[in-house]
Design a protein around this motif. Sequence first.
Motif, PDB file in Angstrom:
ATOM      1  N   LEU A 193     -21.346 -80.220-109.636  1.00 35.56           N
ATOM      2  CA  LEU A 193     -22.622 -80.659-110.200  1.00 35.56           C
ATOM      3  C   LEU A 193     -23.572 -81.169-109.121  1.00 35.56           C
ATOM      4  O   LEU A 193     -24.796 -81.097-109.293  1.00 35.56           O
ATOM      5  CB  LEU A 193     -22.398 -81.759-111.239  1.00 35.56           C
ATOM      6  N   LEU A 194     -23.041 -81.685-108.041  1.00 37.04           N
ATOM      7  CA  LEU A 194     -23.899 -82.223-106.987  1.00 37.04           C
ATOM      8  C   LEU A 194     -24.836 -81.159-106.447  1.00 37.04           C
ATOM      9  O   LEU A 194     -26.003 -81.435-106.161  1.00 37.04           O
ATOM     10  CB  LEU A 194     -23.034 -82.790-105.856  1.00 37.04           C
ATOM     11  N   ARG A 195     -24.334 -79.920-106.341  1.00 38.88           N
ATOM     12  CA  ARG A 195     -25.166 -78.833-105.843  1.00 38.88           C
ATOM     13  C   ARG A 195     -25.844 -78.055-106.972  1.00 38.88           C
ATOM     14  O   ARG A 195     -27.026 -77.708-106.864  1.00 38.88           O
ATOM     15  CB  ARG A 195     -24.322 -77.879-104.999  1.00 38.88           C
ATOM     16  N   GLN A 196     -25.125 -77.813-108.063  1.00 38.03           N
ATOM     17  CA  GLN A 196     -25.655 -76.963-109.127  1.00 38.03           C
ATOM     18  C   GLN A 196     -26.600 -77.695-110.071  1.00 38.03           C
ATOM     19  O   GLN A 196     -27.552 -77.094-110.574  1.00 38.03           O
ATOM     20  CB  GLN A 196     -24.497 -76.364-109.933  1.00 38.03           C
ATOM     21  N   ALA A 197     -26.314 -78.957-110.333  1.00 37.75           N
ATOM     22  CA  ALA A 197     -27.126 -79.711-111.304  1.00 37.75           C
ATOM     23  C   ALA A 197     -27.138 -81.194-110.918  1.00 37.75           C
ATOM     24  O   ALA A 197     -26.526 -82.028-111.584  1.00 37.75           O
ATOM     25  CB  ALA A 197     -26.570 -79.524-112.715  1.00 37.75           C
ATOM     26  N   PRO A 198     -27.831 -81.545-109.828  1.00 41.05           N
ATOM     27  CA  PRO A 198     -27.804 -82.935-109.364  1.00 41.05           C
ATOM     28  C   PRO A 198     -28.335 -83.935-110.386  1.00 41.05           C
ATOM     29  O   PRO A 198     -27.911 -85.084-110.388  1.00 41.05           O
ATOM     30  CB  PRO A 198     -28.675 -82.912-108.102  1.00 41.05           C
ATOM     31  N   ASP A 199     -29.231 -83.490-111.265  1.00 43.07           N
ATOM     32  CA  ASP A 199     -29.708 -84.411-112.295  1.00 43.07           C
ATOM     33  C   ASP A 199     -28.557 -84.833-113.211  1.00 43.07           C
ATOM     34  O   ASP A 199     -28.454 -86.008-113.591  1.00 43.07           O
ATOM     35  CB  ASP A 199     -30.829 -83.776-113.104  1.00 43.07           C
ATOM     36  N   GLN A 200     -27.671 -83.900-113.557  1.00 44.73           N
ATOM     37  CA  GLN A 200     -26.511 -84.245-114.377  1.00 44.73           C
ATOM     38  C   GLN A 200     -25.509 -85.105-113.598  1.00 44.73           C
ATOM     39  O   GLN A 200     -24.915 -86.040-114.149  1.00 44.73           O
ATOM     40  CB  GLN A 200     -25.821 -82.976-114.871  1.00 44.73           C
ATOM     41  N   TYR A 201     -25.320 -84.773-112.340  1.00 47.45           N
ATOM     42  CA  TYR A 201     -24.395 -85.526-111.486  1.00 47.45           C
ATOM     43  C   TYR A 201     -24.782 -87.003-111.465  1.00 47.45           C
ATOM     44  O   TYR A 201     -23.948 -87.892-111.711  1.00 47.45           O
ATOM     45  CB  TYR A 201     -24.436 -84.926-110.079  1.00 47.45           C
ATOM     46  N   PHE A 202     -26.050 -87.273-111.193  1.00 48.66           N
ATOM     47  CA  PHE A 202     -26.484 -88.667-111.092  1.00 48.66           C
ATOM     48  C   PHE A 202     -26.647 -89.319-112.463  1.00 48.66           C
ATOM     49  O   PHE A 202     -26.463 -90.533-112.588  1.00 48.66           O
ATOM     50  CB  PHE A 202     -27.768 -88.759-110.274  1.00 48.66           C
ATOM     51  N   PRO A 215     -31.727 -88.245-108.429  1.00 45.65           N
ATOM     52  CA  PRO A 215     -31.088 -86.970-108.063  1.00 45.65           C
ATOM     53  C   PRO A 215     -31.541 -86.422-106.721  1.00 45.65           C
ATOM     54  O   PRO A 215     -30.838 -85.608-106.117  1.00 45.65           O
ATOM     55  CB  PRO A 215     -31.508 -86.037-109.212  1.00 45.65           C
ATOM     56  N   SER A 216     -32.701 -86.855-106.239  1.00 47.04           N
ATOM     57  CA  SER A 216     -33.190 -86.362-104.946  1.00 47.04           C
ATOM     58  C   SER A 216     -32.251 -86.736-103.801  1.00 47.04           C
ATOM     59  O   SER A 216     -32.306 -86.127-102.725  1.00 47.04           O
ATOM     60  CB  SER A 216     -34.585 -86.917-104.664  1.00 47.04           C
ATOM     61  N   LEU A 217     -31.379 -87.707-104.014  1.00 43.99           N
ATOM     62  CA  LEU A 217     -30.394 -88.052-102.992  1.00 43.99           C
ATOM     63  C   LEU A 217     -29.507 -86.867-102.637  1.00 43.99           C
ATOM     64  O   LEU A 217     -28.958 -86.803-101.542  1.00 43.99           O
ATOM     65  CB  LEU A 217     -29.519 -89.209-103.480  1.00 43.99           C
ATOM     66  N   ALA A 218     -29.357 -85.930-103.568  1.00 45.58           N
ATOM     67  CA  ALA A 218     -28.463 -84.791-103.356  1.00 45.58           C
ATOM     68  C   ALA A 218     -28.905 -83.916-102.191  1.00 45.58           C
ATOM     69  O   ALA A 218     -28.114 -83.111-101.664  1.00 45.58           O
ATOM     70  CB  ALA A 218     -28.374 -83.950-104.627  1.00 45.58           C
ATOM     71  N   LYS A 219     -30.155 -84.040-101.762  1.00 41.84           N
ATOM     72  CA  LYS A 219     -30.653 -83.222-100.647  1.00 41.84           C
ATOM     73  C   LYS A 219     -30.089 -83.683 -99.307  1.00 41.84           C
ATOM     74  O   LYS A 219     -30.190 -82.963 -98.318  1.00 41.84           O
ATOM     75  CB  LYS A 219     -32.181 -83.289-100.605  1.00 41.84           C
TER      76      LYS A 219
END
Length: 325
Positions: A193-202, A215-219
Amino acid sequence: ARHKRHQITCEEDRNMSHPPLVHIGYQKTASPFLQKRVFADETVFVRPWGAQAAPAIEHFFLEHPEHFDPAAVRDAFGTHGDRIPVISQEDLAGFPVHALYCAETVARRIKATFPDARILICIREQISMIVSLYFQFIRQGGTRSLRSMLQDNDNKVGFRPVIRKEHFEYDLMYRLLRQHFDADQILMLPHELLRQAPDQYFAKINNLLGTSLAPSLAKETVFAKRGGAAARTELFFNKLVPMPPDLPPDYTDYPLRIRARNRLVRNIDKFTTKYTNLGRAFEENVKAEAVSYLGDHFAASNSRLTQLLGDDMAALGYPTVPNDQ
């Protein structure tokens, strides 16, 4: 009376503090990202035991049962006001390369120490996870093939191998944690999810903790993997110039031959990953060994996990049992 007043005040402070977040693993699920980019935000989190909580290994796994004192550990850990105390140590769920599988002891001791803890455990599709762990095995001086390590799972009664298949049956880990913690205290989080859907991850982390992490932290990626050409070279050197069993704590004190081989491997990795596709065949061969041996072994576990978590594991790339079976 003064002592009683002090006890009441401490209890009130504890009640006002956030429950600790204990991040227990798995390895190879972006733990450095969490430790360096997420938990490092000191406006939200506090890390009494440091970025990688070595005391967690000591207290929750290594310490002799007769010496382990959950009340003493809890009191020494302290209370931390408005910030969320974090204990992050990805080896707590297990350290497969060293054949250390300690999750049951760890879960029981965390519960005894922090009964209101929130547990974060990140998972990853099993073939990808096992291949990544094999590359770590090479980096730490290993010389065996992945196939030979996996075959140790078969036909050896009374023996458990370095890489245990059941360690990656994530529904078993979830059920183990549920023996000690309520469902709303546990977040089993798919790494994908961190790469595919960071909004869901966070969103899942925020729901567990009551935070508003962006979710922008995923970058902000941390620690790219070593390429296949370097891994193949290192595997060769592990046989030719093996790592000494006892290395000094300071890298500058390593034997010259070890530092020289490590420097050569790093240079090969930099050049081949930047300018060539060398090593891709080795990576594919290692993955093929895992697929050939494991097949759909984890499909049933992943299907059970879909039911337990409510996440569509198949959509995230995990093998599952078809609905008509």
